[in-house]
Design a protein around this motif. Structure first.
Motif, PDB file in Angstrom:
ATOM      1  N   CYS A 277     -34.480 -47.423 -33.609  1.00 56.08           N
ATOM      2  CA  CYS A 277     -34.685 -48.690 -32.915  1.00 56.08           C
ATOM      3  C   CYS A 277     -33.746 -48.738 -31.705  1.00 56.08           C
ATOM      4  O   CYS A 277     -32.556 -49.036 -31.848  1.00 56.08           O
ATOM      5  N   TYR A 298     -38.896 -39.095 -29.862  1.00 54.35           N
ATOM      6  CA  TYR A 298     -38.434 -40.410 -30.299  1.00 54.35           C
ATOM      7  C   TYR A 298     -39.588 -41.181 -30.930  1.00 54.35           C
ATOM      8  O   TYR A 298     -40.667 -41.304 -30.337  1.00 54.35           O
ATOM      9  N   HIS A 300     -40.326 -44.945 -32.484  1.00 55.04           N
ATOM     10  CA  HIS A 300     -39.761 -46.292 -32.519  1.00 55.04           C
ATOM     11  C   HIS A 300     -40.191 -47.046 -33.760  1.00 55.04           C
ATOM     12  O   HIS A 300     -41.323 -46.927 -34.232  1.00 55.04           O
ATOM     13  N   TRP A 311     -41.423 -54.228 -28.370  1.00 48.06           N
ATOM     14  CA  TRP A 311     -40.702 -53.115 -27.738  1.00 48.06           C
ATOM     15  C   TRP A 311     -41.172 -52.919 -26.311  1.00 48.06           C
ATOM     16  O   TRP A 311     -42.379 -52.942 -26.034  1.00 48.06           O
ATOM     17  N   SER A 313     -41.820 -50.409 -24.120  1.00 46.55           N
ATOM     18  CA  SER A 313     -42.007 -48.959 -23.981  1.00 46.55           C
ATOM     19  C   SER A 313     -42.006 -48.534 -22.517  1.00 46.55           C
ATOM     20  O   SER A 313     -41.592 -47.421 -22.186  1.00 46.55           O
TER      21      SER A 313
END
Length: 487
Positions: A277, A298, A300, A311, A313
């Motif tokens: 996170c 990665y 998330h 989020w 992005s």
């Protein structure tokens, strides 16, 4: 003075001190040194076989530490250490093994002495009595202030100078369950920092000085996470090239990450983060100090109390571009299934990734307004700046306008977030005109595929047949993958 002119007792000591790292080369250098090494060959060979890989249950009995106290060279043989596994150690002590109170006290005294004699605990501010109490407590001999093997695990790290591949032991988030939290935190931070600093010295047997691959594995769970800050001392280890970790956090104002070694950069080449996170600020702070990084993966996931449930992005990928866009060769940005509520802003351009060869992206990272518009979806719901219309799925740009020209392999993972209600129309728009534009926009692309992620066979995928027809018409391979909640 030539080495072979030394008195016999000194030659014997030279050979003994070479064990295990330089022993074989030394005794093969000449007949005389081979004769001095003969008494140690069988033991050395047996220890290489037994201790090359060590799997130590961090909550096991004291036998490992007791044997290390009796023979400190045993951990020198370890190249692969897993502090989450368990394997019995055969005692090299010939004395009769029993469970009497006297034997237990003898072993405990050995462990206490090993802890108190550690050079990593002999620095200003370290309370060795505190470490003894905490480690013995974690081994089942204490007053109940167990820290889930945190102190025991950190102490183990000080014993391995030749380990190249390390798996850390902490299943829980690393919280210190102790009546004096501040004191406990200060103690383990001092020792981790000492390990990091000493690892960069020229001493041949510096703890973790040869470590190349670090694995830090927590459960991929909404309520379990560990601040990336905790791992910072490991990131400056001089030989570390690979980091694989789960459930780390680096969020501005909440789980903030700060690089506190201004004159030291990391030698990391590969970073793989799963169910983590982080926001643009956190990933920027990390990547600003990884000048050799070529691979970043990665995934998330939101964490407890809704950390990054919406989020950004778009800002996240832009931050990666700014820091390492000119050097990355392999990149994957994905989202754990049902791990977020939505996207604040989506990815609309990746052209500053000039060296990228392989790329994996998730459909959700595109599902939001552009960062240029200033609009933020989600709870805040910031409107766009003048000149930009409010975002709808119809604004999704085609992939050929987004992807960098350098890529050779591209995979899009398609799953449809339950909470965010992603429209399948986004998929159709992403691949609109792909076959026609590909030769000009993506001249190096050789492999291109879509993976539909489902939890069970027969799971409904919105407009699946229509999407597949479009993909086939655009020359894109596709298949369905079974997956679980946390991918």
């Amino acid at each position: 003075m030539p080495l072979l002119d030394l008195p016999s007792e000194l030659l014997d000591q030279v050979v003994w001190e070479s064990i295990p790292e330089d022993f074989e080369n030394l005794i093969l250098s000449c007949r005389t040194l081979h004769e001095y090494g003969k008494p140690y060959i069988d033991q050395h060979t047996a220890r290489k076989r037994q201790f090359h890989t060590m799997r130590i249950d961090a909550c096991s009995d004291m036998s490992w530490l007791a044997n290390f106290a009796i023979e400190p060279r045993i951990p020198f043989y370890a190249n692969i250490v897993n502090l989450r596994g368990h394997v019995e150690i055969e005692s090299e002590d010939d004395s009769e093994d029993d469970s009497t109170e006297g034997e237990y006290e003898r072993v405990k005294q050995l462990v206490k002495a090993l802890i108190k004699q550690s050079p990593y605990l002999a620095i200003k501010g370290i309370d060795t009595d505190f470490w003894v109490d905490m480690i013995l407590s974690e081994l089942g001999d204490g007053d109940g202030y167990a820290c889930r093997s945190l102190f025991l695990g950190i102490f183990y790290l000080t014993l391995f100078p030749n380990v190249t591949n390390l798996t850390l032991p902490w299943h829980a988030p690393g919280r210190v369950f102790h009546h004096d939290h501040e004191r406990a935190t200060n103690q383990y931070e001092l020792v981790l920092n000492a390990i990091a600093q000493k690892s960069r010295s020229k001493h041949n047997r510096r703890a973790l000085g040869k470590l190349k691959c670090l694995t830090y594995t927590l459960l991929t769970n909404y309520k379990i996470y560990q601040p990336l800050q905790f791992l910072l001392p490991f990131l400056i280890l001089p030989e570390l090239e690979e980091l694989r970790a789960t459930s780390l956090t680096a969020i501005k104002f909440h789980q903030e990450f700060k690089w506190t070694y201004p004159d030291i950069h990391s030698n990391l080449r590969t970073i793989e983060l799963k169910s983590c996170c982080m926001d643009a600020v956190g990933i920027s702070e990390l990547l600003a100090h990884t000048p050799k990084l070529t691979t970043l993966k990665y995934q998330h996931a939101s964490k407890h109390h809704g950390m990054e449930a919406y989020w950004d992005s778009g800002e996240f990928v832009t931050a990666i571009e700014k820091k390492v866009g000119g050097q990355l060769k392999h990149l994957a940005i994905t989202v754990a299934i049902d791990a977020i509520n939505g996207i604040k802003a989506g990815v609309t351009s990746m052209h500053r990734f000039t060296q990228l060869e392989t790329l994996e992206l998730d459909l959700p990272v595109f599902y939001g307004p552009s960062i240029e518009s200033g609009e933020k979806a989600g709870i805040v719901d910031t409107p766009p700046i003048p000149g930009y219309a409010k975002w709808t799925v119809n604004a999704t740009p085609p992939l050929c306008r987004i992807l960098p020209a350098s890529i050779r392999e591209f995979t899009l993972f398609a799953h449809f977030l339950r909470n965010a209600a992603i429209d399948s129309k986004a998929m159709l728009l992403l691949y609109n005109g792909f076959r026609t534009a590909r030769p000009l926009c993506l001249p190096n692309l050789r492999q291109n595929s879509v993976g539909f992620l489902v939890r069970s066979r027969g799971q409904y995928i919105p407009r699946y047949e229509e999407i597949c027809d479009r993909l086939e018409a655009e020359g894109v391979e596709h298949r369905v993958f079974m997956t679980n909640f946390w991918r």
